[in-house]
Enzyme design. Structure first.
Site, PDB file in Angstrom:
ATOM      1  N   VAL A   1      42.511 130.563  50.888  1.00 22.58           N
ATOM      2  CA  VAL A   1      42.916 130.099  52.227  1.00 22.58           C
ATOM      3  C   VAL A   1      44.382 130.519  52.480  1.00 22.58           C
ATOM      4  CG1 VAL A   1      43.033 128.149  53.834  1.00 22.58           C
ATOM      5  CG2 VAL A   1      41.213 128.228  52.150  1.00 22.58           C
ATOM      6  N   CYS A   2      45.324 129.682  52.120  1.00 25.26           N
ATOM      7  CA  CYS A   2      46.708 129.959  52.527  1.00 25.26           C
ATOM      8  C   CYS A   2      47.341 131.128  51.784  1.00 25.26           C
ATOM      9  CB  CYS A   2      47.551 128.700  52.397  1.00 25.26           C
ATOM     10  SG  CYS A   2      47.062 127.465  53.615  1.00 25.26           S
TER      11      CYS A   2
ATOM     12  N   THR B   1      43.876 129.993  46.723  1.00 23.15           N
ATOM     13  CA  THR B   1      43.738 131.454  46.663  1.00 23.15           C
ATOM     14  C   THR B   1      43.104 132.019  47.930  1.00 23.15           C
ATOM     15  OG1 THR B   1      43.053 130.975  44.378  1.00 23.15           O
ATOM     16  CG2 THR B   1      43.167 133.292  45.022  1.00 23.15           C
TER      17      THR B   1
ATOM     18  N   ASP C   1      52.445 126.562  49.356  1.00 25.50           N
ATOM     19  CA  ASP C   1      51.845 125.222  49.497  1.00 25.50           C
ATOM     20  C   ASP C   1      51.519 124.493  48.187  1.00 25.50           C
ATOM     21  OD1 ASP C   1      51.968 126.177  52.045  1.00 25.50           O
ATOM     22  OD2 ASP C   1      49.842 126.010  52.500  1.00 25.50           O
TER      23      ASP C   1
ATOM     24  N   LYS D   1      55.268 125.629  57.693  1.00 28.31           N
ATOM     25  CA  LYS D   1      54.344 126.377  58.548  1.00 28.31           C
ATOM     26  C   LYS D   1      53.277 125.462  59.124  1.00 28.31           C
ATOM     27  CE  LYS D   1      51.681 128.016  54.508  1.00 28.31           C
ATOM     28  NZ  LYS D   1      50.354 127.493  54.755  1.00 28.31           N
TER      29      LYS D   1
HETATM   30  N1  TIU Z   1      47.341 125.747  51.457  1.00 25.46           N
HETATM   31  C1  TIU Z   1      46.084 125.913  51.852  1.00 25.46           C
HETATM   32  O1  TIU Z   1      45.347 126.719  51.302  1.00 25.46           O
HETATM   33  N2  TIU Z   1      45.627 125.097  52.860  1.00 25.46           N
HETATM   34  C2  TIU Z   1      44.349 124.781  53.064  1.00 25.46           C
HETATM   35  O2  TIU Z   1      43.989 124.335  54.119  1.00 25.46           O
HETATM   36  N3  TIU Z   1      43.519 124.959  52.014  1.00 25.46           N
HETATM   37  C3  TIU Z   1      42.192 124.692  51.961  1.00 25.46           C
HETATM   38  O3  TIU Z   1      41.643 124.779  50.898  1.00 25.46           O
HETATM   39  N4  TIU Z   1      41.540 124.374  53.093  1.00 25.46           N
END
Ligand code: TIU
Length: 226
Positions: free
Chosen positions: A160-161, A158, A24, A128
């Site tokens: 989250v995704c 870091t 992402d 995704k």
């Molecule tokens: N790519 C990713 O981490 N998506 C998120 O939703 N990140 C946030 O910091 N919420």
């Protein structure tokens, strides 16, 4: 077989069965004015990850390592976005107009990947719906077809995704390495906690290393690259 100096264990890998996965690196997350900033993220912490990520990407390409990229996003009619996700966001919401088009909607400028680490031919983009790169995607099939055993993760964010995807990969039996400087979090303490969580219990989700350690391990392979 090569070895990366990592924590809490040195990681043995074979370049032919390894892949670099960038999670992402989308404009909506990393650039000022995007979804990430509206969520309360300090985007400077995310932008910091791009120069080292660019260097690792260049080295991975040089040695012929497989590379994949992911993007989080939804159909323009948002029919694939769960209501529970649509209603959360703090100051901004998925599908609304942002400075780079509709937030996290496929096809909008903000949804796409920043130029510095933009995919080239032969590097699949995994679109995704969720935070994890395996959920409702063909990532596992591609990795299986390529004979991949080891995954190197960078990207945002870091905690989250990136972490969700790494946990999913770990459960599927992949050896995982988190590139600590090629990822960034909403704040420093979340970043550090996410790294600590990977390393705990002898590497419960894998190992972590700065990009320089990976570059050092790949360097001797340049000569032998296809
Ligand atoms: N790519 C990713 O981490 N998506 C998120 O939703 N990140 C946030 O910091 N919420």
């Amino acid at each position: 077989m090569s070895t990366i100096n990592a924590d809490p264990f040195d990681l043995d890998f074979d370049v032919a069965s390894s892949a670099l996965v960038f999670i992402d690196f989308q404009r909506d997350f990393v650039l000022p004015g995007g979804f990430g900033e509206e969520l309360g993220n300090d985007t400077s912490l995310l932008l910091k990850a791009i120069p080292p990520a660019k260097d690792v990407l260049a080295k991975a390409r040089e040695v012929g390592m497989h590379v994949l990229h992911t993007r989080e996003g939804h159909r323009p009619d948002l029919s694939d976005c769960p209501p529970a996700k649509l209603t959360r966001g703090g100051n901004t919401f998925i599908g609304t107009d942002g400075p780079m088009g509709r937030i996290l909607v496929r096809g909008s400028k903000g949804h796409d990947i920043v130029e510095d680490v933009y995919p080239i031919d032969g590097e699949p983009i995994i679109d995704k719906l969720g935070k994890g790169a395996f959920y409702q995607t063909d990532l596992h099939q591609i990795l299986f077809d390529w004979g991949i055993k080891t995954l190197f993760f960078g990207g945002v964010t870091t905690e989250v995704c990136v972490q969700t995807s790494m946990r999913e990969a770990n459960d599927r039996g992949f050896e995982c390495l988190l590139l600590t400087d090629c990822t960034g979090a909403t704040d420093k303490s979340n970043h550090e906690a996410a790294i600590k969580m990977v390393q705990m219990q002898g590497g419960v989700f894998g190992a972590t290393a700065p990009s320089i350690n990976v570059i050092r391990a790949l360097e001797p392979l340049v000569e032998a690259a296809p």
